[in-house]
Write an enzyme that holds these catalytic residues in place. Structure first.
Site, mmCIF file in Angstrom:
data_model
loop_
_atom_site.group_PDB
_atom_site.id
_atom_site.type_symbol
_atom_site.label_atom_id
_atom_site.label_comp_id
_atom_site.label_asym_id
_atom_site.label_seq_id
_atom_site.Cartn_x
_atom_site.Cartn_y
_atom_site.Cartn_z
ATOM 1 C CD GLU A 1 -3.019 9.078 6.991
ATOM 2 O OE1 GLU A 1 -2.797 8.127 7.775
ATOM 3 O OE2 GLU A 1 -3.554 8.925 5.881
ATOM 4 C CD GLU B 1 -3.007 0.581 2.366
ATOM 5 O OE1 GLU B 1 -4.032 -0.060 2.159
ATOM 6 O OE2 GLU B 1 -2.675 0.999 3.481
#
Lengths: 269, 404
Positions: free
Chosen positions: A60, A49
């Site tokens: 995040e 990924e």
């Protein structure tokens, strides 16, 4: 058949769990990413990924935010990420690659152009964190035309209604966010993960990968008992940002991934 | 403008879209919270008891209605249309922001959540949130870019005195947009017990709608005050646009009045041609940020770029989605005013009327002056004086080279 599905089916036959590893393209410098991808695969990664850096990575935690900032400081972009995948494919035609990022860089390139360039480069799927199924239909259509998978997130707070909706569009695998929080958080609750996975399996035949909060062999093994695979991100981005030499970073990545691979394979015994 | 009649009152649609703009571009975890907020708001907005509580607070705590004031000396000096100021600067806490925090804090109270969070740029929304949190006894955490914490130390201290925790945000450009990212991250993590009070008419649905609804008190009052004082509707409305909450609050109740022209004034910074500005409607393109599709300032790779404005409250790379829609429809004209012109208007209004506008509002004042000069003496222009300028004294003094 798409490389993602092929890989997962092969793992199923071997009764093994999938290990998905995440790093950000261009982090800490553009030179290291290609070598890091190959190192991740050698150490036992099944699916790569690759984070496409964005100026405002809302989902995040601090570790991956800094990864995005380091990558952007060197001008890393969606275009350079597609070039990276193309370079990777020169020597590795088998490992599936999912790009993970945010909607705006893809919008800016244009859905059609992105899908075409991504397919040509050898990308297999796209996970756009801030593009839920409600808003993803146009992009999904463009991706399908090029046989690219739309990967979607489900969360502890997803209602059954939403599980159903995601199941309708999702391809490749479903990414289950194991906790309420940002990437790299640490309050993983295995029993709630287990419960939710059984709900998801009622609506989708797709394999379910669990991520957010998996940082070592122990947590990977625990989650792997119930999921089809795990995603490890922050623990690797932390190594990328350690400030060490390229050799040390690659060695650190390999060791980390190998130890998680070993623990995860305990599940198949 | 479109020939077909547009229904301005019925937007956004069920999924939060204003045409192609708006929507809900957030990670999966927040959907549940947004659905919950939306259904609670849909229920409460029809509840007379809830409305009565808001009205009560706006009257007795905020001090509404705010005056609509004919600025005679300023009109005289400009030599054109009659200039009226909608005095949002006279609200408790000194700006229009409190209209919205009163409403959202009540929603928080009804939701039973004991903790509220907010993002802030210049600190005005942070102060307005900390204020209502203090009054309702809610825990309050305000995210503020570390650059803004340095620039706006007075408001930081104000928030602390009000009992809020101010968390400096060190990521990205360390300004308002990063504060908003961090508030979203907090919300994702603490979604069960936390209410996120967004300060402008942007973000994921239903925020643009509910912030607009709470700010529409500005336009409703202005409309009836204008009719009462002059016997007719105004010819033009002028308001500054950062995220655009004061502007949409003034404009929205007039949208169906076809004779009323509207001007949203963005921060032109050092000039649109320099790239150093905060004017996405004037110089940006549609994209996705902070939960909605809207006009943005971004580079050719879709990365959000740093903005510049002398006014911290306008220093934001996006804008509320309803403004993007109104721009494309042609119903509202979006223009830009430079730092220098805004500073000149700040000084001029202060001297001519004894009213010191916030630097944000000074952008509207500057444009109104240009506009009114070209209009007839019988014409009426309403300018939203969205906040008072006391908070900007240190910035102005610094520009003057004076240490206060």
């Amino acid at each position: 058949m798409n490389r993602i599905t092929e890989t997962i089916q092969a793992l199923k036959q071997q009764k093994r769990k999938a290990l998905i590893t995440y790093i950000v393209n261009g982090d800490p410098t553009p030179e290291i990413t290609l070598a890091a991808m190959h190192a991740l695969v050698s150490a036992g990664t099944d699916i790569l990924e690759i984070g496409v850096p964005f100026s405002d990575p809302m989902a995040e935690g601090p570790v991956i935010q800094r990864g995005h900032e380091r990558a952007l400081a060197h001008g890393t972009s969606l275009r350079s990420t597609l070039a990276l995948v193309k370079a990777f494919r020169e020597t590795d035609k088998a490992t599936p690659i999912v790009l993970m990022g945010y909607a705006n860089p893809v919008e800016r390139m244009g859905y059609g152009e992105f899908a075409q360039s991504a397919a040509e480069a050898g990308v297999d799927g796209l996970l756009t964190v801030d593009l839920p199924p409600e808003e993803a239909e146009d992009l999904h259509r463009c991706l399908r035309e090029r046989e690219l998978e739309s990967i979607f997130l489900l969360a502890p707070t997803s209602s059954e209604e939403r599980v159903k909706r995601v199941a309708e569009l999702a391809g490749g695998f479903i990414y289950y966010v194991s906790l309420k929080g940002v990437t790299g958080a640490s309050h993983l609750d295995i029993s709630s993960v287990r419960e939710k996975l059984s709900v998801i399996s009622r609506y989708s035949q797709l394999p379910v990968m669990v991520g957010f909060g998996i940082k070592d062999g122990l947590s990977a093994q625990a989650v792997g008992t119930y999921a089809d695979g795990v995603v490890v991100g922050s623990a690797l981005v932390e190594i990328m940002g350690s400030g060490h030499s390229q050799t040390q970073i690659l060695e650190g990545l390999s060791n980390k991934v190998a130890s998680i691979r070993t623990a995860l394979d305990q599940n198949s015994k | 403008m479109n020939d077909t009649k547009v229904d301005f009152t019925n937007m956004p649609d069920e999924r939060g879209h204003f045409g192609q703009f708006g929507g809900r571009f957030v990670s999966e975890t927040l959907f549940y919270a947004l659905d919950e907020l939306q259904s609670m708001y849909n229920r409460l907005k029809k509840d007379p008891a809830f409305q009565a509580e808001i009205d009560h607070d706006l009257t007795h705590y905020v001090g509404r209605p705010s005056p609509l004031y004919l600025a005679e000396r300023w009109t005289e000096k400009t030599g054109g249309a009659r200039l009226f100021l909608k005095r949002e600067d006279l609200n408790h806490t000194g700006a229009h922001k409190v209209n919205n925090t009163i409403g959202q804090a009540l929603l928080a109270k009804y939701s039973g959540k004991k903790r509220v969070i907010a993002e802030t740029g210049a600190g005005q929304h942070g102060v307005a949130t900390a204020t209502v949190a203090a009054r309702l006894g809610l825990e309050c955490v305000v995210y503020m870019g570390s650059e803004d914490v340095k620039r706006q130390s007075l408001n930081v201290y104000r928030m602390k005195l009000l009992g809020a925790t101010v968390i400096p945000v060190e990521s990205g450009s360390k300004t308002l947009k990063d504060a908003m990212n961090e508030a979203m991250r907090d919300w994702v993590t603490n979604v069960d017990d936390t209410f996120y009070i967004i300060g402008t008419a942007a973000g994921p649905h239903p925020y643009p709608q509910l912030v607009r609804d709470f700010q529409c008190i500005i336009g409703r009052e202005a409309r009836s005050q204008c009719l009462e004082q002059t016997g007719r509707l105004p010819d033009a409305l002028v308001a500054c646009v950062g995220g655009g909450s004061n502007a949409i609050g003034l404009f929205h109740p007039f949208l169906d009045d076809a004779s009323v022209a509207m001007y949203g004034v963005e921060a032109g910074g050092l000039g649109l041609d320099t790239g150093q500005h905060a004017a996405p409607l004037s110089a940006g393109i549609p994209g996705v940020l902070h939960g909605n599709r809207t006009y943005l300032m971004e580079d050719e790779n879709g990365q959000i770029i740093d903005t510049h404005s002398v006014s911290a409250g306008l220093d934001y790379p996006g804008v509320g989605p309803e403004h993007s829609w109104l721009k494309d429809l042609g119903r509202v004209n979006y223009v830009a005013i430079t730092d220098d012109d805004a500073m000149a208007a700040f000084r001029s209004l202060t001297k001519v009327e004894g009213i010191m506008p916030a630097l944000e509002s000074a952008h509207a004042v500057a444009y109104a002056e240009k506009l009114a000069a070209k209009m007839d003496r019988d014409d009426i222009v309403i300018v939203n004086l969205s906040g008072r300028g006391d908070k900007d004294i240190l910035t102005v003094a610094k520009l003057d080279g004076i240490e206060v």
